[in-house]
Write an enzyme that holds these catalytic residues in place. Structure first.
Site, mmCIF file in Angstrom:
data_model
loop_
_atom_site.group_PDB
_atom_site.id
_atom_site.type_symbol
_atom_site.label_atom_id
_atom_site.label_comp_id
_atom_site.label_asym_id
_atom_site.label_seq_id
_atom_site.Cartn_x
_atom_site.Cartn_y
_atom_site.Cartn_z
ATOM 1 N N SER A 9 -8.323 25.411 1.572
ATOM 2 C CA SER A 9 -7.660 26.100 2.684
ATOM 3 C C SER A 9 -7.289 25.094 3.772
ATOM 4 C CB SER A 9 -8.588 27.152 3.291
ATOM 5 O OG SER A 9 -8.099 27.506 4.577
ATOM 6 N N HIS A 34 -4.210 26.741 -0.194
ATOM 7 C CA HIS A 34 -4.371 28.047 0.465
ATOM 8 C C HIS A 34 -3.956 27.926 1.920
ATOM 9 C CE1 HIS A 34 -6.164 32.080 0.745
ATOM 10 N NE2 HIS A 34 -6.688 31.708 1.887
ATOM 11 N N ASP A 36 -3.532 29.727 5.405
ATOM 12 C CA ASP A 36 -3.992 30.899 6.163
ATOM 13 C C ASP A 36 -3.132 31.181 7.388
ATOM 14 O OD1 ASP A 36 -7.303 29.937 5.335
ATOM 15 O OD2 ASP A 36 -6.326 31.822 4.787
ATOM 16 N N MET A 38 -2.386 33.516 10.590
ATOM 17 C CA MET A 38 -3.061 34.484 11.453
ATOM 18 C C MET A 38 -2.196 34.752 12.689
ATOM 19 S SD MET A 38 -6.918 32.955 11.290
ATOM 20 C CE MET A 38 -7.572 32.365 9.720
ATOM 21 N N HIS A 67 -1.817 33.291 2.478
ATOM 22 C CA HIS A 67 -2.685 34.429 2.789
ATOM 23 C C HIS A 67 -2.387 34.856 4.211
ATOM 24 C CE1 HIS A 67 -7.100 35.712 3.849
ATOM 25 N NE2 HIS A 67 -6.297 36.759 3.704
ATOM 26 N N MET A 69 -2.935 37.076 7.355
ATOM 27 C CA MET A 69 -3.827 37.967 8.084
ATOM 28 C C MET A 69 -3.060 38.389 9.339
ATOM 29 S SD MET A 69 -7.059 35.528 7.374
ATOM 30 C CE MET A 69 -5.926 34.225 6.889
ATOM 31 N N MET A 141 -12.244 39.028 0.351
ATOM 32 C CA MET A 141 -12.751 38.240 1.476
ATOM 33 C C MET A 141 -14.277 38.273 1.456
ATOM 34 S SD MET A 141 -10.202 36.938 2.850
ATOM 35 C CE MET A 141 -11.081 36.159 4.207
ATOM 36 N N GLY A 146 -10.497 35.315 9.827
ATOM 37 C CA GLY A 146 -10.189 34.826 11.178
ATOM 38 C C GLY A 146 -10.602 33.384 11.393
ATOM 39 N N PHE A 147 -11.671 32.957 10.709
ATOM 40 C CA PHE A 147 -12.154 31.600 10.967
ATOM 41 C C PHE A 147 -12.747 30.963 9.707
ATOM 42 C CE2 PHE A 147 -11.526 31.838 15.467
ATOM 43 C CZ PHE A 147 -11.657 33.204 15.749
ATOM 44 N N GLY A 149 -15.617 28.171 8.071
ATOM 45 C CA GLY A 149 -16.979 27.765 8.405
ATOM 46 C C GLY A 149 -17.980 28.882 8.561
ATOM 47 N N ASP A 179 -12.608 34.210 -1.025
ATOM 48 C CA ASP A 179 -12.213 33.437 0.145
ATOM 49 C C ASP A 179 -13.233 33.574 1.265
ATOM 50 O OD1 ASP A 179 -9.158 33.542 2.188
ATOM 51 O OD2 ASP A 179 -10.827 32.134 2.090
ATOM 52 N N GLY A 180 -13.992 32.458 1.487
ATOM 53 C CA GLY A 180 -14.894 32.480 2.638
ATOM 54 C C GLY A 180 -16.310 32.086 2.272
ATOM 55 N N GLY A 181 -16.745 30.967 2.851
ATOM 56 C CA GLY A 181 -18.132 30.535 2.637
ATOM 57 C C GLY A 181 -18.399 30.012 1.242
ATOM 58 N N SER A 202 -13.980 24.625 4.840
ATOM 59 C CA SER A 202 -14.938 23.695 5.481
ATOM 60 C C SER A 202 -15.691 22.884 4.428
ATOM 61 C CB SER A 202 -15.910 24.475 6.375
ATOM 62 O OG SER A 202 -16.434 25.585 5.674
HETATM 63 C C1 DX5 Z 1 -10.581 32.961 6.844
HETATM 64 C C2 DX5 Z 1 -9.587 32.356 5.852
HETATM 65 C C3 DX5 Z 1 -10.287 31.523 4.820
HETATM 66 C C4 DX5 Z 1 -11.042 30.348 5.428
HETATM 67 C C5 DX5 Z 1 -12.040 29.800 4.436
HETATM 68 O O1 DX5 Z 1 -9.943 33.984 7.559
HETATM 69 O O2 DX5 Z 1 -8.876 33.363 5.177
HETATM 70 O O3 DX5 Z 1 -9.325 31.032 3.878
HETATM 71 O O4 DX5 Z 1 -10.119 29.334 5.785
HETATM 72 O O5 DX5 Z 1 -12.798 28.839 5.124
HETATM 73 P P1 DX5 Z 1 -14.283 28.466 4.627
HETATM 74 O O6 DX5 Z 1 -14.128 28.020 3.195
HETATM 75 O O7 DX5 Z 1 -14.705 27.377 5.560
HETATM 76 O O8 DX5 Z 1 -15.107 29.725 4.745
HETATM 77 ZN ZN ZN Z 2 -7.649 32.717 3.465
#
Ligand code: DX5
Ligand code: ZN
Length: 217
Positions: A9, A34, A36, A38, A67, A69, A141, A146-147, A149, A179-181, A202
């Site tokens: 991402s 990827h 993102d 927003m 993606h 959002m 998700m 939104g973020f 990390g 997607d996420g963590g 991250s």
């Molecule tokens: C969050 C994004 C994700 C995010 C993943 O809203 O859609 O793609 O960038 O970041 P990590 O892998 O750090 O959770």
């Molecule tokens: Zn994403």
């Protein structure tokens, strides 16, 4: 899972070293990028628009996995597609009704692109059942959008498993993307549950990019 696709991402890219990091991603074994988007309304953060995607398109031949959002995915679909999106994933939660979801999937396919739909952690996977045939990508998700990390939400695993089971029962080959963590630990859990595309921000950009990508594949 057969072949796992890793999708770094760019939200977590070090923008003081963008070209250098993008070149490393291009050589890392990752197959998707990827992207993102927003809008500061659907999520409390603001990132990039179609013109920035054009820059990434020039800098990478990877499959551009956009993606969004955002509250107005229909309005922006053609803008991101003409800016270079190969896949366009929007959120279930912003759409008025089932017809509008079928309609937007149709518009994306009419442009010859891959269509994706995403659900937030609190949205039940059952909402996706009427759309199994409409989409090429289902994005689960595993953090609140939104973020980068954030911490992986374990409840995502059952959603992945259920969705993959429905797709198998229907004989459908769509991608299940998470997607996420995602890191080397959570990657194993989601792959075992049936995910075949792993987004990571991250985890990848805070260490050697190629090693991080390889550890997820
Ligand atoms: C969050 C994004 C994700 C995010 C993943 O809203 O859609 O793609 O960038 O970041 P990590 O892998 O750090 O959770
Ligand atoms: Zn994403």
């Amino acid at each position: 899972m057969a072949n796992t696709i890793v999708a770094p991402s760019v939200l977590s890219l070090d923008y003081s070293r963008m070209t250098e990091q993008l070149n490393e991603v291009n050589e890392s074994g990752a197959e998707w990028l990827h992207f993102d988007v927003m809008d500061g309304h659907f999520v409390p953060n603001l990132t990039f628009g179609p013109d920035i995607l054009k820059g990434f398109r020039k800098g990478s031949d990877l499959f551009m996995d956009v993606h969004v959002m955002i509250e107005k995915p229909l309005f922006f679909a053609e803008k991101f597609i003409s800016a270079g999106a190969d896949n366009y994933t929007f959120h279930y939660e912003v759409m008025d009704d089932e017809d509008s979801i079928h309609q937007l999937a149709g518009i994306i396919h009419a442009h010859g692109k891959s269509a994706g739909i995403s659900i937030k952690p609190d949205t039940p996977v059952t909402v996706l059942k009427p759309f199994l045939k409409d989409f090429d990508v289902f994005l689960i998700m595993s953090v609140e959008p939104g973020f980068g990390g954030q911490k992986f939400i374990p409840g995502s695993i059952d959603k992945i498993r259920t969705l993959r089971q429905w797709l198998n029962e229907a004989g459908l080959k769509a991608h299940v993307e998470v997607d996420g963590g995602i890191n080397e630990v959570t990657a194993k859990l989601v792959k075992e549950a049936g995910a075949d595309v792993l987004v990571a921000g991250s985890y990848i950009f805070k260490q050697n990019i190629k090693e991080a990508v390889m550890s997820l594949a």
